[in-house]
Design a protein around this motif. Sequence first.
Motif, PDB file in Angstrom:
ATOM      1  N   SER A  22      -7.377   6.387 -14.603  1.00 31.32           N
ATOM      2  CA  SER A  22      -7.313   5.006 -14.114  1.00 31.32           C
ATOM      3  C   SER A  22      -6.780   4.067 -15.193  1.00 31.32           C
ATOM      4  CB  SER A  22      -8.665   4.531 -13.589  1.00 31.32           C
ATOM      5  OG  SER A  22      -9.617   4.529 -14.615  1.00 31.32           O
ATOM      6  N   ASP A  23      -7.136   4.288 -16.474  1.00 29.97           N
ATOM      7  CA  ASP A  23      -6.578   3.480 -17.563  1.00 29.97           C
ATOM      8  C   ASP A  23      -5.065   3.663 -17.649  1.00 29.97           C
ATOM      9  OD1 ASP A  23      -9.103   2.631 -18.164  1.00 29.97           O
ATOM     10  OD2 ASP A  23      -9.310   3.864 -19.984  1.00 29.97           O
ATOM     11  N   LEU A  24      -4.617   4.906 -17.537  1.00 29.89           N
ATOM     12  CA  LEU A  24      -3.185   5.191 -17.606  1.00 29.89           C
ATOM     13  C   LEU A  24      -2.448   4.561 -16.433  1.00 29.89           C
ATOM     14  CD1 LEU A  24      -0.851   6.663 -18.970  1.00 29.89           C
ATOM     15  CD2 LEU A  24      -1.404   8.643 -17.554  1.00 29.89           C
ATOM     16  N   LYS A  25      -2.991   4.686 -15.241  1.00 33.15           N
ATOM     17  CA  LYS A  25      -2.336   4.119 -14.055  1.00 33.15           C
ATOM     18  C   LYS A  25      -2.222   2.602 -14.171  1.00 33.15           C
ATOM     19  CE  LYS A  25      -2.449   3.734  -9.086  1.00 33.15           C
ATOM     20  NZ  LYS A  25      -1.293   4.335  -8.518  1.00 33.15           N
ATOM     21  N   SER A  26      -3.261   1.934 -14.637  1.00 37.04           N
ATOM     22  CA  SER A  26      -3.187   0.477 -14.758  1.00 37.04           C
ATOM     23  C   SER A  26      -2.166   0.074 -15.825  1.00 37.04           C
ATOM     24  CB  SER A  26      -4.559  -0.128 -15.037  1.00 37.04           C
ATOM     25  OG  SER A  26      -5.075   0.329 -16.248  1.00 37.04           O
ATOM     26  N   MET A  27      -2.056   0.844 -16.924  1.00 35.63           N
ATOM     27  CA  MET A  27      -1.048   0.561 -17.948  1.00 35.63           C
ATOM     28  C   MET A  27       0.359   0.724 -17.387  1.00 35.63           C
ATOM     29  SD  MET A  27       1.299   2.029 -20.337  1.00 35.63           S
ATOM     30  CE  MET A  27       0.893   3.739 -20.456  1.00 35.63           C
ATOM     31  N   ILE A  28       0.574   1.778 -16.621  1.00 38.46           N
ATOM     32  CA  ILE A  28       1.896   2.034 -16.025  1.00 38.46           C
ATOM     33  C   ILE A  28       2.268   0.908 -15.072  1.00 38.46           C
ATOM     34  CG2 ILE A  28       3.152   3.563 -14.462  1.00 38.46           C
ATOM     35  CD1 ILE A  28       1.526   5.892 -15.712  1.00 38.46           C
ATOM     36  N   GLU A  29       1.334   0.484 -14.242  1.00 43.86           N
ATOM     37  CA  GLU A  29       1.607  -0.580 -13.278  1.00 43.86           C
ATOM     38  C   GLU A  29       1.826  -1.927 -13.966  1.00 43.86           C
ATOM     39  OE1 GLU A  29      -1.707  -0.149 -10.629  1.00 43.86           O
ATOM     40  OE2 GLU A  29      -0.606   1.258  -9.353  1.00 43.86           O
ATOM     41  N   ARG A  30       1.082  -2.208 -15.052  1.00 45.74           N
ATOM     42  CA  ARG A  30       1.278  -3.455 -15.807  1.00 45.74           C
ATOM     43  C   ARG A  30       2.695  -3.536 -16.380  1.00 45.74           C
ATOM     44  NH1 ARG A  30      -3.579  -2.469 -18.324  1.00 45.74           N
ATOM     45  NH2 ARG A  30      -2.475  -1.770 -20.174  1.00 45.74           N
ATOM     46  N   LYS A  31       3.244  -2.379 -16.753  1.00 45.05           N
ATOM     47  CA  LYS A  31       4.580  -2.349 -17.347  1.00 45.05           C
ATOM     48  C   LYS A  31       5.673  -2.310 -16.290  1.00 45.05           C
ATOM     49  CE  LYS A  31       3.217  -0.727 -21.760  1.00 45.05           C
ATOM     50  NZ  LYS A  31       3.833  -0.471 -23.019  1.00 45.05           N
ATOM     51  N   GLY A  32       5.284  -2.287 -15.012  1.00 46.99           N
ATOM     52  CA  GLY A  32       6.255  -2.408 -13.929  1.00 46.99           C
ATOM     53  C   GLY A  32       6.886  -1.117 -13.454  1.00 46.99           C
ATOM     54  N   ALA A  33       6.320   0.015 -13.802  1.00 47.69           N
ATOM     55  CA  ALA A  33       6.872   1.294 -13.349  1.00 47.69           C
ATOM     56  C   ALA A  33       6.298   1.663 -11.983  1.00 47.69           C
ATOM     57  CB  ALA A  33       6.562   2.393 -14.354  1.00 47.69           C
ATOM     58  N   GLU A  34       7.046   2.469 -11.247  1.00 48.54           N
ATOM     59  CA  GLU A  34       6.567   2.965  -9.960  1.00 48.54           C
ATOM     60  C   GLU A  34       5.715   4.201 -10.222  1.00 48.54           C
ATOM     61  OE1 GLU A  34       8.228   4.908  -5.823  1.00 48.54           O
ATOM     62  OE2 GLU A  34       9.646   3.973  -7.191  1.00 48.54           O
ATOM     63  N   CYS A  35       4.481   4.168  -9.748  1.00 52.16           N
ATOM     64  CA  CYS A  35       3.535   5.247 -10.005  1.00 52.16           C
ATOM     65  C   CYS A  35       2.928   5.701  -8.680  1.00 52.16           C
ATOM     66  CB  CYS A  35       2.455   4.751 -10.961  1.00 52.16           C
ATOM     67  SG  CYS A  35       1.231   5.980 -11.368  1.00 52.16           S
ATOM     68  N   LYS A  36       2.958   7.007  -8.435  1.00 57.48           N
ATOM     69  CA  LYS A  36       2.337   7.557  -7.233  1.00 57.48           C
ATOM     70  C   LYS A  36       1.126   8.370  -7.643  1.00 57.48           C
ATOM     71  CE  LYS A  36       6.475   7.642  -4.489  1.00 57.48           C
ATOM     72  NZ  LYS A  36       7.350   8.411  -3.622  1.00 57.48           N
ATOM     73  N   GLY A  37       0.015   8.110  -7.000  1.00 54.98           N
ATOM     74  CA  GLY A  37      -1.199   8.842  -7.332  1.00 54.98           C
ATOM     75  C   GLY A  37      -2.249   7.898  -7.875  1.00 54.98           C
ATOM     76  N   PRO A  38      -3.330   8.359  -8.358  1.00 56.24           N
ATOM     77  CA  PRO A  38      -3.607   9.772  -8.619  1.00 56.24           C
ATOM     78  C   PRO A  38      -3.972  10.536  -7.350  1.00 56.24           C
ATOM     79  CG  PRO A  38      -5.483   8.442  -9.287  1.00 56.24           C
ATOM     80  CD  PRO A  38      -4.414   7.498  -8.832  1.00 56.24           C
ATOM     81  N   HIS A  39      -3.463  11.752  -7.278  1.00 56.55           N
ATOM     82  CA  HIS A  39      -3.779  12.647  -6.176  1.00 56.55           C
ATOM     83  C   HIS A  39      -4.874  13.590  -6.662  1.00 56.55           C
ATOM     84  CE1 HIS A  39      -0.261  11.104  -4.177  1.00 56.55           C
ATOM     85  NE2 HIS A  39       0.468  11.406  -5.235  1.00 56.55           N
ATOM     86  N   THR A  40      -5.880  13.759  -5.836  1.00 49.42           N
ATOM     87  CA  THR A  40      -7.029  14.584  -6.190  1.00 49.42           C
ATOM     88  C   THR A  40      -6.931  15.929  -5.495  1.00 49.42           C
ATOM     89  OG1 THR A  40      -8.358  12.593  -6.354  1.00 49.42           O
ATOM     90  CG2 THR A  40      -9.545  14.657  -6.186  1.00 49.42           C
ATOM     91  N   THR A  41      -7.184  16.996  -6.237  1.00 43.82           N
ATOM     92  CA  THR A  41      -7.276  18.322  -5.634  1.00 43.82           C
ATOM     93  C   THR A  41      -8.751  18.722  -5.636  1.00 43.82           C
ATOM     94  OG1 THR A  41      -6.868  19.359  -7.783  1.00 43.82           O
ATOM     95  CG2 THR A  41      -4.963  19.040  -6.366  1.00 43.82           C
ATOM     96  N   PRO A  42      -9.147  19.618  -4.749  1.00 41.74           N
ATOM     97  CA  PRO A  42     -10.558  20.031  -4.723  1.00 41.74           C
ATOM     98  C   PRO A  42     -10.962  20.641  -6.069  1.00 41.74           C
ATOM     99  CG  PRO A  42      -9.408  20.839  -2.782  1.00 41.74           C
ATOM    100  CD  PRO A  42      -8.370  20.266  -3.696  1.00 41.74           C
ATOM    101  N   PRO A  43     -12.187  20.387  -6.519  1.00 43.74           N
ATOM    102  CA  PRO A  43     -12.645  20.972  -7.776  1.00 43.74           C
ATOM    103  C   PRO A  43     -12.646  22.499  -7.706  1.00 43.74           C
ATOM    104  CG  PRO A  43     -14.297  19.470  -6.882  1.00 43.74           C
ATOM    105  CD  PRO A  43     -13.208  19.565  -5.883  1.00 43.74           C
ATOM    106  N   GLU A  44     -12.334  23.131  -8.829  1.00 39.48           N
ATOM    107  CA  GLU A  44     -12.334  24.595  -8.902  1.00 39.48           C
ATOM    108  C   GLU A  44     -13.592  25.055  -9.623  1.00 39.48           C
ATOM    109  OE1 GLU A  44      -8.758  25.958 -10.815  1.00 39.48           O
ATOM    110  OE2 GLU A  44      -7.550  24.501  -9.733  1.00 39.48           O
ATOM    111  N   GLU A  45     -14.289  26.001  -9.040  1.00 38.83           N
ATOM    112  CA  GLU A  45     -15.479  26.584  -9.658  1.00 38.83           C
ATOM    113  C   GLU A  45     -15.040  27.821 -10.431  1.00 38.83           C
ATOM    114  OE1 GLU A  45     -18.453  25.118  -9.521  1.00 38.83           O
ATOM    115  OE2 GLU A  45     -17.643  23.570  -8.205  1.00 38.83           O
ATOM    116  N   GLU A  46     -15.308  27.847 -11.727  1.00 35.02           N
ATOM    117  CA  GLU A  46     -14.925  28.967 -12.581  1.00 35.02           C
ATOM    118  C   GLU A  46     -16.169  29.708 -13.043  1.00 35.02           C
ATOM    119  OE1 GLU A  46     -11.809  29.801 -13.095  1.00 35.02           O
ATOM    120  OE2 GLU A  46     -10.895  28.025 -12.209  1.00 35.02           O
TER     121      GLU A  46
END
Length: 110
Positions: A22-46
């Motif tokens: 979320s910090d990275l996405k807000s920085m990208i948007e503040r600088k005016g870049a087009e950002c898609k996501g974040p997309h979430t995948t189901p958690p993996e159990e290892e």
Amino acid sequence: MTFVTKLRFQSGNRYELESAVSDLKSMIERKGAECKGPHTTPPEEESVPQSRTLGPGAKFAPWEYTVYSRQLEIHGNDHIAREVGHRKFPESVHVEIEVEHRKPAGHLDR
């Protein structure tokens, strides 16, 4: 021609992962870049088996943990994608960066 920077984040700590993304996405948007996501995948159990000794024999219960993943895409803005590549992330967050070169629709190679 456009560049698409794909970022994949993985961590066993969901809260640090969410915070970093979320910090990275807000920085990208503040600088005016087009950002898609974040997309979430189901958690993996290892599950990892654990031996009591170096040789064959008794074993401990397997070590089990969860891996959480998020994905982001930055379209265009190569300088911002470069800045993201040099950014520091928490040690518990694994980051993979892939850069894809996309040609405009109808573009012919010659």
